[in-house]
Design a protein around this motif. Sequence first.
Motif, mmCIF file in Angstrom:
data_model
loop_
_atom_site.group_PDB
_atom_site.id
_atom_site.type_symbol
_atom_site.label_atom_id
_atom_site.label_comp_id
_atom_site.label_asym_id
_atom_site.label_seq_id
_atom_site.Cartn_x
_atom_site.Cartn_y
_atom_site.Cartn_z
ATOM 1 N N MET A 236 18.402 30.029 21.456
ATOM 2 C CA MET A 236 18.319 30.537 20.088
ATOM 3 C C MET A 236 19.418 31.570 19.885
ATOM 4 O O MET A 236 19.643 32.412 20.756
ATOM 5 C CB MET A 236 16.945 31.176 19.867
ATOM 6 N N VAL A 237 20.086 31.503 18.740
ATOM 7 C CA VAL A 237 21.193 32.419 18.456
ATOM 8 C C VAL A 237 21.072 32.936 17.038
ATOM 9 O O VAL A 237 20.950 32.140 16.095
ATOM 10 C CB VAL A 237 22.565 31.706 18.597
ATOM 11 N N ALA B 15 19.333 25.865 19.117
ATOM 12 C CA ALA B 15 20.146 24.840 19.759
ATOM 13 C C ALA B 15 19.275 23.581 19.883
ATOM 14 O O ALA B 15 18.248 23.468 19.208
ATOM 15 C CB ALA B 15 20.628 25.321 21.121
ATOM 16 N N THR B 16 19.654 22.637 20.695
ATOM 17 C CA THR B 16 18.826 21.440 20.891
ATOM 18 C C THR B 16 18.091 21.570 22.236
ATOM 19 O O THR B 16 18.593 22.200 23.160
ATOM 20 C CB THR B 16 19.704 20.175 20.854
ATOM 21 N N GLY C 33 22.126 26.889 25.585
ATOM 22 C CA GLY C 33 22.180 26.313 24.247
ATOM 23 C C GLY C 33 23.373 26.848 23.487
ATOM 24 O O GLY C 33 23.832 27.964 23.734
ATOM 25 N N MET C 34 23.900 26.026 22.587
ATOM 26 C CA MET C 34 25.070 26.417 21.792
ATOM 27 C C MET C 34 24.802 26.063 20.331
ATOM 28 O O MET C 34 24.287 24.981 20.041
ATOM 29 C CB MET C 34 26.304 25.660 22.295
ATOM 30 N N GLY D 179 24.128 22.120 20.369
ATOM 31 C CA GLY D 179 23.938 21.298 21.543
ATOM 32 C C GLY D 179 23.558 22.094 22.762
ATOM 33 O O GLY D 179 23.094 23.242 22.661
ATOM 34 N N SER D 180 23.735 21.462 23.907
ATOM 35 C CA SER D 180 23.354 22.104 25.157
ATOM 36 C C SER D 180 24.300 21.672 26.268
ATOM 37 O O SER D 180 24.894 20.594 26.229
ATOM 38 C CB SER D 180 21.906 21.752 25.518
ATOM 39 N N MET E 207 26.908 31.196 21.873
ATOM 40 C CA MET E 207 26.131 30.819 23.041
ATOM 41 C C MET E 207 24.804 31.548 23.064
ATOM 42 O O MET E 207 24.747 32.751 22.799
ATOM 43 C CB MET E 207 26.907 31.210 24.309
ATOM 44 N N ALA E 208 23.736 30.823 23.387
ATOM 45 C CA ALA E 208 22.454 31.476 23.668
ATOM 46 C C ALA E 208 22.561 32.098 25.061
ATOM 47 O O ALA E 208 23.663 32.263 25.587
ATOM 48 C CB ALA E 208 21.328 30.459 23.583
#
Lengths: 155, 155
Positions: free
Chosen positions: A48-49, A114-115, B47-48, B55-56, B113-114
Amino acid sequence: MDVKFVNPFLSSLLNVLTTMAQLELKPGKPKLKKDEVARGDVSGLIGMVGPQLKGSFSVSFDRSLAFEIMRRMLGETPSSVNEEVTDMVGEITNMVTGGAKRILADDGYDFSMATPVVVSGPAHTITHKNDGAKMMMPFTCEYGEATIEICFEKA
Amino acid sequence: MDVKFVNPFLSSLLNVLTTMAQLELKPGKPKLKKDEVARGDVSGLIGMVGPQLKGSFSVSFDRSLAFEIMRRMLGETPSSVNEEVTDMVGEITNMVTGGAKRILADDGYDFSMATPVVVSGPAHTITHKNDGAKMMMPFTCEYGEATIEICFEKA
């Protein structure tokens, strides 16, 4: 990390499992201890961002509990942690995080998701690498255990 | 997903391991196949999230290779996947993703970036749940194997 970040994930998980699988989990005591690790047979993780925060969420299930959720949601009992099970765990991860995101947005905390990534393997452990505190919350029911972990740090 | 998203992660991993551990990995063939799963004993995931993409990324190591990287970076050989090993894998995950982020930003693809999550457990599998294509790239060296996976979908 404040407990106000935990409750949205907790209530969202209970809500998702009641709605999707008519399954009531009993929450245990939240833990802050650094040396505890979540252990599960299948886990969903998501990053999470947001402008104020970044972090990660995970939900880990015992295999027996994941299978019972599958049985209740799709009417079939899997014999292994197959693609249908990991799809379901990824979907639950998305739904729980999405529910928490809506609650936290009302409190002024926005983040993008994110996914999800799903991990399977007997009794694997998950460690969130983050400068913020790590909150862990166990859940039980007659079919096994689940654990959620939430970790946020300042972005 | 375009191969242009893979190369920044590939070159960043090679660069990080050469710089930090004087270790040269040999890249294998990239794979797009959906039914392949990455298997490792310790994996870092992140995660991004960006305006165009989310995505990841994951990097999975054989235990023997993770231990050799530890030995080269810190001069000590661990006997188990302990907190120092998971810290190192989390740090490698951050550095590889950070390196790829800088390269992709030059191409006009921005993402945040997470924070990383590290999974440990013998021969666990990782499945990225994402509507985009999944790119997998194996690496080998005399100490064992590593695999990276990158998965992006439109945000």
